[in-house]
Every structure is written in C-alpha cells, then in structure tokens.
Design a protein around this motif. Structure first.
Motif, short mmCIF file in Angstrom:
data_model
loop_
_atom_site.label_atom_id
_atom_site.label_comp_id
_atom_site.label_asym_id
_atom_site.label_seq_id
_atom_site.Cartn_x
_atom_site.Cartn_y
_atom_site.Cartn_z
N GLN A 191 44.09 43.63 -7.46
CA GLN A 191 45.00 44.30 -8.39
C GLN A 191 44.55 45.74 -8.60
N ASN A 192 45.47 46.67 -8.38
CA ASN A 192 45.18 48.10 -8.58
C ASN A 192 43.92 48.54 -7.81
N GLY A 193 43.78 48.01 -6.62
CA GLY A 193 42.66 48.42 -5.78
C GLY A 193 41.35 47.71 -6.06
N ARG A 194 41.30 46.84 -7.08
CA ARG A 194 40.07 46.13 -7.42
C ARG A 194 40.21 44.65 -7.09
N LEU A 195 39.08 44.03 -6.78
CA LEU A 195 39.03 42.58 -6.66
C LEU A 195 38.70 41.98 -8.02
N LEU A 196 39.38 40.89 -8.36
CA LEU A 196 39.20 40.26 -9.66
C LEU A 196 38.84 38.79 -9.47
N LEU A 197 37.99 38.29 -10.34
CA LEU A 197 37.72 36.86 -10.47
C LEU A 197 37.81 36.52 -11.95
N ASP A 198 38.60 35.52 -12.26
CA ASP A 198 38.86 35.17 -13.67
C ASP A 198 39.44 36.35 -14.43
N GLY A 199 40.21 37.19 -13.75
CA GLY A 199 40.83 38.33 -14.39
C GLY A 199 39.91 39.50 -14.64
N THR A 200 38.67 39.42 -14.17
CA THR A 200 37.68 40.48 -14.41
C THR A 200 37.40 41.24 -13.12
N PRO A 201 37.45 42.58 -13.15
CA PRO A 201 37.12 43.37 -11.95
C PRO A 201 35.67 43.12 -11.51
N VAL A 202 35.49 43.00 -10.22
CA VAL A 202 34.20 42.63 -9.63
C VAL A 202 33.60 43.84 -8.91
N ASP A 203 32.30 44.05 -9.11
CA ASP A 203 31.59 45.11 -8.40
C ASP A 203 30.91 44.62 -7.13
N VAL A 204 30.36 43.40 -7.19
CA VAL A 204 29.63 42.84 -6.06
C VAL A 204 30.15 41.43 -5.78
N VAL A 205 30.42 41.15 -4.52
CA VAL A 205 30.69 39.78 -4.08
C VAL A 205 29.40 39.25 -3.45
N LEU A 206 28.77 38.31 -4.13
CA LEU A 206 27.58 37.66 -3.60
C LEU A 206 28.05 36.55 -2.67
N ARG A 207 27.96 36.79 -1.39
CA ARG A 207 28.60 35.93 -0.39
C ARG A 207 27.84 34.62 -0.20
N TYR A 208 28.54 33.51 -0.47
CA TYR A 208 28.05 32.18 -0.13
C TYR A 208 28.95 31.50 0.89
N PHE A 209 30.06 32.11 1.27
CA PHE A 209 30.87 31.58 2.36
C PHE A 209 30.29 32.09 3.67
N SER A 210 30.29 31.22 4.67
CA SER A 210 29.68 31.56 5.95
C SER A 210 30.73 31.83 7.01
N ALA A 211 30.31 32.44 8.11
CA ALA A 211 31.23 32.69 9.21
C ALA A 211 31.70 31.38 9.83
N ALA A 212 30.78 30.42 10.00
CA ALA A 212 31.17 29.12 10.58
C ALA A 212 32.16 28.41 9.69
N GLN A 213 31.91 28.43 8.39
CA GLN A 213 32.81 27.80 7.43
C GLN A 213 34.18 28.47 7.46
N THR A 214 34.20 29.78 7.58
CA THR A 214 35.46 30.53 7.58
C THR A 214 36.33 30.16 8.77
N VAL A 215 35.73 30.09 9.96
CA VAL A 215 36.55 29.82 11.14
C VAL A 215 36.97 28.35 11.21
N ARG A 216 36.25 27.47 10.51
CA ARG A 216 36.66 26.06 10.46
C ARG A 216 37.86 25.84 9.54
N THR A 217 38.07 26.76 8.61
CA THR A 217 39.12 26.61 7.61
C THR A 217 40.42 27.20 8.15
N PRO A 218 41.52 26.45 8.13
CA PRO A 218 42.80 27.04 8.56
C PRO A 218 43.14 28.29 7.76
#
Length: 440
Positions: free
Chosen positions: A226-253
């Motif tokens: 929204q408005n150029g920002r990423l939000l989680l729970d309606g709150t603008p996020v500065d850092v995405v601490l990545r716990y999703f993996s590349a293997a997991q991503t390609v397995r998911t449709p």
C-alpha cells in the motif's frame, strides 16, 4: 579450564548445593519461552573455554568466506555451473541468483560437535531461516538465580546473548530506511509453514520484543502492499526477516508470483529482505563436500587447506564411484541429503547392518547425498536432580554468526547412546541448554 568448572559445578551439586542442582528449575523464564521448551531443559548449563569458542567462531567466519568464494574459486564465477554441481533445480537457482551481486551477509548457524579435543563442523545453516536463537534466554534467566549467580561470579563466567546480536544486525540492516530508529520487522514464512513450529517463533518474537524490536509474524500471503510500502497486520514493515525458502517457494503453486512484491520492494529499496536467497547458494551441504574434496584443493592456499582439515571432517559427494569405499567404512560414516534439514533423511552407518548399509548406498549414490566422517562427541556429565546420580550426555553445540562476528551458542543434548541425531524434533529425549564462557 572448562573441565575444571564442570567438575566443580557437578561436585557442588553432589555435595548438597541444592541451589545449583535445581537452578534450571528455579529460573524464571519468559512465558512463551517456558511454554515452548521449559519442559525440555537440561538440568545444568555447559561450560567452554572462551578462547576455544571464540577461536572456533573465527574459523567459522573464515569457512563462511570460503563457501561464498566457491563459485569463483572452482567454477570461474559461473553460477549456473555451480548450481548444477550442487543439484539445485533451475527454478530454485533462478531465485538464489537474483540477488547474487555484492557480498553475502555473514549470517547463519554452524552445527558442531566437540570430540574431546576440538570442535568439528557438521553442517552450516547459512541464511536467515534459523532456530535456537531464543535459547540465549537460558543463560540470562540462570544469572537471576542467586546460587547460580554466585557461582558464575566466582568462576567469572560470561556469555554472548544471541538475541542481542540479531537485534543489532536487524537495526543495522534497516538503518537506510529508519535513520537509526528501531525497525518494524516481519518474520515471514511460506504459506502453511508456520504451524509446525509456531511455538518456537512466538518465543523468538517475545525475546526480540523485549530487546526493543517490533517483530511481527506472518506468512507470505498476509503481506500487503500500500502506497509503496509492505504491510503486515496493517503496519508498514522495514525489514522482512525471511523464513520462506527457495525450495518451498517453487513447490508452492504460484509461489514465485506470491513473493514477487517482497523481492521487488527489496530491489527498489522500499524494504530490506534479510537475508536474500543469495544466502541459500551456500547453505547446501554439498558446499562442504566441495570444500573437503581433494580435487579442488589447488584452488585454496596452504593456510586455507589447513583450516578446512582442522574444522571439517572428511565430507564427499556420494557418487557411485565412492560406494565401495563407503561400504568398507560403514562404522565411520553418515549419509545426509544435500538439501534437507532438521535431521531428516539421515542414514547412520554405525547403527545399520552391512546389508542395510549397502541398500542405503545403492539408493542414495548419485542422488543428491553426501557422505561424512563420523565425529564422536565427548561425554558431558550432568547430575540428575531426580536421581542424584551423574549421567553422561552427548551434545550438539552451535555457533551463531552475524556481521559483527560470534553471536552466541546453544546446546541440544541426548543421553549418551540414545541416538546419533541430536535434534529437538528428531528425538523426544532431546534436551536443550546454553553454554557459558570460561575466561582464560
């Protein structure tokens, strides 16, 4: 020195110092930490000589540097050839290589054994998908137990709090967006990925919030733009601490499309992705085989070869040509998949018959597995508060690494002889604790 401290601690427990014997049970842990693993705590912490731990941590940082140079050293900078050598599928490789410019962030956790003489590296979890960081709350809580605090002061014990180091790393990463203010961090898993270990994530969140980091928890589909920002729970996020993996991503449709807003926001400087998939290029266990293999040694200096030989047990890609050697050395070898984690897919030679071992080798050779030399962990004596007897445990240690260097450690342990894979999810008998550093 650390053996003396361990002996002193155990002897005081045996001699009626109930405050030490029951220190772990009397410690007041944060509520979500206690809910997560309070029932699986070892009765005492461990002790390790500070110069030895910090020296090994420095070696791990050097190993990280070597891992990140493997594409250049062994493949002339050809990342495609590097990924093919590690058996990384093309779609995963495309994600990993998307942010391959620049230096990888030195962030991860090395899993290690102590063989009675020195530490040995078993696996290196490079990247942000790390567990165990919240266990630093064990040492913090123990120091609030009067009898243990007195013991720690007598022995001049210290420790490194992993959560504090991670909080510092996140603040530094977010600085271009926050101008020094505390960031809002979103720990983001793939869709459906949080449920199995949500209790661990909530404990980590509890610790980070205590340290001043506004850590939100969610899955990829919960991220909004929204408005150029990423939000989680309606709150603008500065850092995405990545716990999703590349293997997991390609397995998911539709997986690649679902994470695209996050990747694009990172590319455009609207959020910091910590860490990018670049880290995954060096998390594959096949990387350790590349380091260990005789065929690539000419790419390393004599000092680098000495480092690898000192830190890493013999590790090789399990090819059909290696099967006969592995058959002859069953009791000294363990077979692991290159890309799995948490102890899954492991075959332990010394626990199998010759026939079973031959079947394992026939089924895994040339199919994305490594063979690694057995490391026999030293015995760790622990006085049981229930029986009053000293029992031997085997411990898997670790070294957390952040851009500032050594970021603490935690312990997973099994009663000696009750299994070969020391993992909290792999064996219900596994317990956890934390180590204190003993000064020189």
């Amino acid at each position: 020195m650390s053996e003396r401290v361990t002996e002193t601690y155990n002897q005081q427990c045996l001699n009626g110092k109930t405050g030490l014997l029951h220190a772990m049970a009397r410690a007041e842990f944060p509520p979500l930490f206690h809910e997560s693993c309070g029932h699986r705590l070892l009765p005492r912490p461990f002790f390790i000589d500070e110069p030895q731990m910090r020296g090994f941590a420095a070696d791990i940082r050097s190993i990280f540097d070597l891992l990140t140079q493997l594409p250049d050293r062994l493949f002339g900078g050809d990342l495609d050839a590097y990924c093919k050598a590690l058996g990384i599928p093309e779609r995963q490789a495309a994600l990993m290589c998307r942010f391959s410019d620049g230096e990888p962030v030195p962030y991860g956790r090395a899993d290690i054994y102590h063989d009675g003489t020195s530490f040995k590296l078993l696996e290196f979890n490079v990247g942000s998908e790390l567990g165990g960081a919240d266990r630093a709350e064990i040492q913090r809580a123990l120091l609030d137990v009067p009898d243990f605090r007195d013991f720690a002061e007598e022995q001049r014990l210290t420790y490194v709090h992993t959560g504090e180091r991670i909080a510092a790393a996140l603040r530094t990463a977010a600085a271009p967006l926050t101008d020094g203010a505390d960031p809002v961090v979103a720990l983001v898993e793939g869709d459906g990925g949080l449920a199995p270990y949500l209790h661990l994530v909530r404990s980590f969140q509890e610790m980070m919030q205590r340290l001043g980091i506004d850590l939100r928890v969610g899955e990829v589909s919960q991220i909004r733009e929204q408005n150029g920002r990423l939000l989680l729970d309606g709150t603008p996020v500065d850092v995405v601490l990545r716990y999703f993996s590349a293997a997991q991503t390609v397995r998911t449709p539709g997986g690649e499309e679902s994470i695209e807003p996050i990747l694009r926001a990172h590319e455009e400087g609207r959020v910091v992705l910590f860490t990018t998939f670049q880290s995954s290029l060096y998390a594959n266990k096949g990387c350790l085989a590349l380091l260990s293999d005789e065929r690539g040694r000419e790419a390393f200096t004599a000092a680098e070869q000495d480092l690898v030989d000192r830190v890493l047990p013999w590790t090789r890609e399990l090819t059909p040509a290696l099967v006969e050697h592995c058959r002859e050395h069953r009791e000294q070898l363990i077979v692991k998949p290159r890309a799995d984690f948490a102890g899954s897919g492991i075959h332990v030679g010394w626990e199998l018959t010759d026939l079973e071992w031959r079947q394992v080798l026939d089924e895994t050779a040339g199919r994305g597995f490594i063979a690694q030399e057995r490391v026999v962990p030293r015995r760790e004596p622990v006085v049981s508060p229930e029986t009053g007897r000293t029992e031997d445990w085997m411990a898997a240690w670790d070294v957390f690494l952040t851009p500032d260097g050594y970021a603490g450690s935690h312990i997973r342990a099994l009663p000696y002889g009750e299994g070969a894979v020391v993992g909290m999810g792999a064996n219900p008998a596994c317990r956890t604790s934390g180590p204190f550093l003993v000064p020189a």
